[in-house]
Design an enzyme around this catalytic site. Structure first.
Site, mmCIF file in Angstrom:
data_model
loop_
_atom_site.group_PDB
_atom_site.id
_atom_site.type_symbol
_atom_site.label_atom_id
_atom_site.label_comp_id
_atom_site.label_asym_id
_atom_site.label_seq_id
_atom_site.Cartn_x
_atom_site.Cartn_y
_atom_site.Cartn_z
ATOM 1 N N ASP A 1 1.014 -1.248 -0.003
ATOM 2 C CA ASP A 1 -0.038 -0.202 -0.113
ATOM 3 C C ASP A 1 1.002 1.111 0.089
ATOM 4 O O ASP A 1 2.160 1.138 -0.065
ATOM 5 C CB ASP A 1 -1.105 -0.124 1.062
ATOM 6 C CG ASP A 1 -0.434 0.421 2.544
ATOM 7 O OD1 ASP A 1 0.858 0.247 2.580
ATOM 8 O OD2 ASP A 1 -1.114 0.408 3.521
ATOM 9 N N CYS B 1 3.127 -3.258 3.942
ATOM 10 C CA CYS B 1 2.301 -2.083 4.146
ATOM 11 C C CYS B 1 2.960 -1.414 5.411
ATOM 12 O O CYS B 1 4.136 -1.397 5.605
ATOM 13 C CB CYS B 1 0.946 -2.256 4.796
ATOM 14 S SG CYS B 1 0.528 -3.386 6.183
ATOM 15 N N THR C 1 2.845 -1.269 9.039
ATOM 16 C CA THR C 1 3.338 -2.256 9.916
ATOM 17 C C THR C 1 3.243 -3.653 9.476
ATOM 18 O O THR C 1 4.277 -4.629 10.143
ATOM 19 C CB THR C 1 2.181 -2.365 11.124
ATOM 20 O OG1 THR C 1 1.035 -2.835 10.601
ATOM 21 C CG2 THR C 1 2.230 -0.895 11.843
ATOM 22 N N HIS D 1 9.937 -23.737 9.751
ATOM 23 C CA HIS D 1 8.913 -24.478 10.482
ATOM 24 C C HIS D 1 7.639 -24.286 9.710
ATOM 25 O O HIS D 1 6.585 -25.159 10.031
ATOM 26 C CB HIS D 1 8.891 -24.110 12.004
ATOM 27 C CG HIS D 1 9.951 -24.465 12.640
ATOM 28 N ND1 HIS D 1 10.118 -24.507 14.036
ATOM 29 C CD2 HIS D 1 11.254 -25.136 12.455
ATOM 30 C CE1 HIS D 1 11.022 -25.180 14.634
ATOM 31 N NE2 HIS D 1 11.641 -25.617 13.496
ATOM 32 N N HIS E 1 6.708 -30.415 10.936
ATOM 33 C CA HIS E 1 6.177 -29.328 10.587
ATOM 34 C C HIS E 1 5.328 -29.374 9.241
ATOM 35 O O HIS E 1 4.015 -28.545 9.764
ATOM 36 C CB HIS E 1 7.251 -28.350 10.211
ATOM 37 C CG HIS E 1 8.581 -28.254 11.323
ATOM 38 N ND1 HIS E 1 8.307 -27.700 12.303
ATOM 39 C CD2 HIS E 1 9.510 -28.541 11.470
ATOM 40 C CE1 HIS E 1 9.170 -27.757 13.107
ATOM 41 N NE2 HIS E 1 10.146 -28.146 12.748
HETATM 42 C C1 RB5 Z 1 -1.984 2.676 6.598
HETATM 43 O O1 RB5 Z 1 -1.870 4.117 7.112
HETATM 44 C C2 RB5 Z 1 -1.671 1.601 7.403
HETATM 45 O O2 RB5 Z 1 -2.710 1.555 8.465
HETATM 46 C C3 RB5 Z 1 -1.241 0.531 6.793
HETATM 47 O O3 RB5 Z 1 -0.342 0.508 5.917
HETATM 48 C C4 RB5 Z 1 -1.117 -0.883 7.624
HETATM 49 O O4 RB5 Z 1 0.070 -0.263 8.464
HETATM 50 C C5 RB5 Z 1 -2.231 -1.607 8.299
HETATM 51 O O5 RB5 Z 1 -1.988 -2.628 8.845
#
Ligand code: RB5
Length: 149
Positions: free
Chosen positions: A12, A69, A71, A102, A137
């Protein structure tokens, strides 16, 4: 890395910069990359891009994928809703290696707002090069494939 299978990649807006860097890194290592976008840093919804990559893994069109993304959390949640997808959120090297050994992870997920470019490259290399150990596994993975049905 020369003989690794092609990688399908997606992100994203929060993962865009890191996705571009990882794409170049893979290409420089002769690893074919199919880029599902997003293609700039304009705001988008991560489930749309998780779905594009996860569908290609779930169908068997690609064996390995990478999603990025902010996080890595949203991308991994979304990708793991698809059958046969084992998306692993790995923002450290040890998790990346173990997700292959695993869990036979077929999608690597990283957080572009969590890790820097050098660590991300190390994670990608290790994740691609580490084989699945199979054995006990595999039977644990088999148990996951019929969960919720
Ligand atoms: C985008 O702002 C953010 O929410 C997305 O990139 C991600 O971290 C969601 O889990």
């Amino acid at each position: 890395m020369e003989n690794s299978s092609p990688i399908v990649i997606g992100c994203d807006h929060a993962g865009f910069a890191l996705k571009e860097l990882i794409k170049d890194y893979l290409t420089a290592m002769n690893c074919a990359v199919s880029d599902c976008g997003t293609y700039n840093d304009g705001s988008v919804d991560y489930p749309d891009f998780a779905a594009q990559v996860a569908r290609k893994i779930s169908s068997g069109q690609y064996l390995r994928g990478i999603l990025i993304c902010g996080t890595g959390i949203g991308m991994s949640m979304a990708a793991n809703r698809f059958p046969a997808v084992r998306a692993a959120l790995c923002n450290d090297l040890f998790s990346a290696i173990m997700s292959r050994r695993h869990n036979n992870a077929n999608i690597l997920v990283m957080g572009g707002r969590v890790i820097g470019p050098e660590l991300a490259k190390e994670i990608v290399r290790a994740w691609i090069e580490t084989p699945f150990e199979g054995g006990r596994h595999q039977s644990r993975i088999d148990k996951m494939s019929c969960m919720g049905t």
